[in-house]
Design a protein around this motif. Structure first.
Motif, short mmCIF file in Angstrom:
data_model
loop_
_atom_site.label_atom_id
_atom_site.label_comp_id
_atom_site.label_asym_id
_atom_site.label_seq_id
_atom_site.Cartn_x
_atom_site.Cartn_y
_atom_site.Cartn_z
N GLY A 2 100.80 78.17 67.80
CA GLY A 2 99.63 77.54 68.45
C GLY A 2 98.49 78.48 68.79
O GLY A 2 97.56 78.10 69.49
N GLU A 3 98.53 79.72 68.27
CA GLU A 3 97.44 80.65 68.58
C GLU A 3 96.12 80.13 68.02
O GLU A 3 95.09 80.15 68.68
CB GLU A 3 97.74 82.03 68.00
N GLU A 4 96.19 79.65 66.77
CA GLU A 4 94.97 79.22 66.10
C GLU A 4 94.32 78.01 66.78
O GLU A 4 93.12 77.82 66.70
CB GLU A 4 95.26 78.91 64.62
N HIS A 42 90.20 85.97 72.57
CA HIS A 42 90.53 85.15 71.40
C HIS A 42 91.73 85.60 70.57
O HIS A 42 91.74 85.42 69.36
CB HIS A 42 89.31 84.96 70.49
N SER A 43 92.72 86.20 71.22
CA SER A 43 94.03 86.30 70.58
C SER A 43 95.07 86.26 71.71
O SER A 43 94.71 86.14 72.89
CB SER A 43 94.14 87.55 69.72
N GLY A 82 84.43 79.20 77.83
CA GLY A 82 85.78 78.81 77.42
C GLY A 82 86.55 78.07 78.50
O GLY A 82 87.71 77.75 78.30
N LYS A 83 85.91 77.84 79.65
CA LYS A 83 86.55 77.17 80.80
C LYS A 83 87.79 77.92 81.25
O LYS A 83 88.80 77.33 81.63
CB LYS A 83 86.86 75.70 80.46
N ALA A 129 87.13 74.58 66.80
CA ALA A 129 85.78 74.45 67.35
C ALA A 129 85.86 74.13 68.84
O ALA A 129 84.84 73.87 69.48
CB ALA A 129 85.02 73.35 66.62
N SER A 130 87.08 74.13 69.38
CA SER A 130 87.26 73.70 70.77
C SER A 130 87.67 74.88 71.63
O SER A 130 88.53 75.67 71.24
CB SER A 130 88.36 72.64 70.81
N VAL A 131 87.06 75.01 72.79
CA VAL A 131 87.43 76.13 73.66
C VAL A 131 88.72 75.86 74.43
O VAL A 131 89.35 76.78 74.94
CB VAL A 131 86.30 76.48 74.68
#
Ligand SMILES: [Zn+2]
Length: 486
Positions: free
Chosen positions: A313-315, A389-390, A478-479, A199-201
């Motif tokens: 750590g992708e997820e 997002h990948s 997503g900063k 849930a964190s960008v």
């Protein structure tokens, strides 16, 4: 006619050396035939993934399981004859779920916590329904959101199906921005399926609780709200977080002529903990290892260097790929990364998505035409749309051209994304074999062509590219937007 012409051009451009035939130049189609035969006869992708899921289980980053998975794939690369295999360690915040209890007006409903939610929370507030949870929904209810628990879909509502959806982390970021006290997500998949994910960008812990409920539970809540019932939600959660070390695993296949030009083929090895991550991303990561095995078994010579990379750590927010890109920038190697191919949930490759690099289309079409000659069932389904997002994302933000195989699997497979049904039973052996042989062929051609049509973008070109592909808003949320905001 067009097909014949492009085939003739392709064969003229590509000369594919094969070590068994010193100095004899082979057309690509001959190399593709060798790859095809090798993979059909000897692929171990399916068996390796089966063994990993049976003996390790999930592969959550920073856990003992994650560690075991890193060692498992390291030893596979060694077994397949790679002399240069490395661990690339990086530090990250681990996150582990302990317990969660969500109740509505006192009655408990089944939920799972999203990752990077607080270590401890006990929040009670009134529920406000924000539908799809897009920027327009937040703007509409703007003043009413503060202090409330927002209810929103992971997917978009049917009525919003034409608008571009946001990632769950981006929706949560909007909730935080508007002062919400918590987030209740409704999953999009029927059958009481619960979905997890970050849930964190940024991969840092967020300050409010966020959970996901099933589609059925969500529909029931909405029926009650439509009838005018006021809903109070209470979210109690306990999680665990600590600094950990994780390791990307990199196996190098040195190039024979342009060894300082590096093609990365990567995918994430890590998974969520609700199941074994057989699809997300066992099928991608174990295909990559089998592509490496194929190159080694055939002793294929390539002009360029290929790095086979399994990210951790992708997820949790692309942590491994970000770490690799950061390291390459520090060591001055980023300009050597010529291309990045990402395999995330890729099963049964049937073409390639060029991520907005349209200048690659005629090259890709011509390679796919040769693949089609080897196997007429290959669909040559090529497209070109850029997304986030990948693990391709950190490379794309540096102006490096990226692409991913397009994939064609059954709906029930996709429905288990990030949920407790992502088990090995969903994996189709034939799909994995197709994946390995078609992606191997494309990778071989890319590593051997004299000139790759897509080049590195400058900072300015990258900025314009991201704006053109409507990624600026998402990257701002997503900063990750590194340019000035006017
Ligand atoms: Zn994935």
């Amino acid at each position: 006619m067009r097909l014949l012409l492009s085939l003739a051009i392709s064969i003229f451009i590509f000369s594919c050396n094969h070590k068994n035939d010193e100095k004899q130049e082979l057309p690509c189609s001959d190399a593709f035939s060798l790859i095809n035969e090798e993979v059909i006869k000897h692929s171990e992708a399916y068996q390796n993934l089966q063994q990993a899921t049976a003996t390790i289980g999930h592969r959550l980053t920073g856990t003992e399981n994650g560690n075991k998975a890193e060692e498992f794939v390291f030893s596979l690369f060694k077994k397949y004859g790679f002399s240069e295999v490395q661990y690339l360690p990086f530090e990250a915040n681990s996150w582990l779920r302990l317990s969660v209890k969500t109740s509505i007006n006192g009655d408990e409903i089944k939920t799972v916590s999203l990752a990077h939610t607080p270590v401890k929370a006990d929040t009670t507030a009134q529920v406000i329904d924000l539908g799809s949870g897009l920027q327009s929904d937040f703007s509409r209810y703007s003043e009413n959101i503060k202090g409330k628990i927002v209810l929103m879909n992971i997917n978009t509502l049917f009525s919003d199906s034409s608008s571009m959806n946001l990632h769950r982390s981006e929706k949560t970021e909007l909730a935080i921005k508007y002062g919400a006290a918590g987030v209740l997500f409704i999953n999009g998949v029927p059958g009481e399926v619960l979905l997890t994910g970050t849930a964190s960008v940024t991969g840092e812990l967020i300050g409010i609780p966020a959970v996901c409920m099933s589609l059925e539970s969500g529909n029931k809540l909405r029926e009650r709200m439509v009838k005018g019932e006021k809903l109070q939600a209470r979210i109690e959660m306990n999680n665990y977080s600590n600094k950990i070390m994780a390791r990307n695993v990199v196996a190098t296949w040195p190039g024979a002529e342009k060894s300082n030009e590096v093609i990365i083929i990567g995918g994430h090895l890590d998974s969520w903990d609700l199941a074994t991550g057989a699809i997300d991303n066992g099928i991608g990561s174990f295909s990559i290892i089998d592509i490496a095995r194929t190159f080694s078994a055939l002793r294929l010579t390539t002009k360029r260097t290929i790095k086979f990379v399994l990210f951790m750590g992708e997820e949790e927010g692309l942590l491994g790929s970000k770490a690799l890109v950061k390291k390459a920038k520090e060591l001055g190697g980023i300009s050597n990364i010529t291309y990045m191919l990402n395999l995330d949930m890729t099963g049964n490759a049937n073409g390639f998505n060029l991520y907005g690099r349209d200048e690659m289309m005629s090259f890709t079409d011509s390679i796919c035409n040769i693949i089609k000659m080897i196997d007429s069932t290959f669909a040559s389904n090529n497209s070109s749309s850029a997304g986030l997002h990948s693990d391709h994302q950190p490379f794309m933000l540096e102006g490096i051209p990226v692409l991913a195989p397009n994939s064609n699997m059954n709906k029930e497979v996709y429905n288990c994304y990030h949920s407790s049904c992502d088990h090995f039973e969903l994996v189709n052996e034939n799909d994995m074999v197709n994946n390995v042989r078609f992606v191997s062929m494309f990778l071989f051609a890319l590593a051997n062509t004299n000139t790759i049509p897509a080049k590195h973008f400058s900072e300015n070109e990258t900025q314009n590219f991201l704006i053109k592909h409507q990624l600026k808003e998402k990257l701002l949320l997503g900063k990750e937007w590194k340019w000035a905001v006017e």
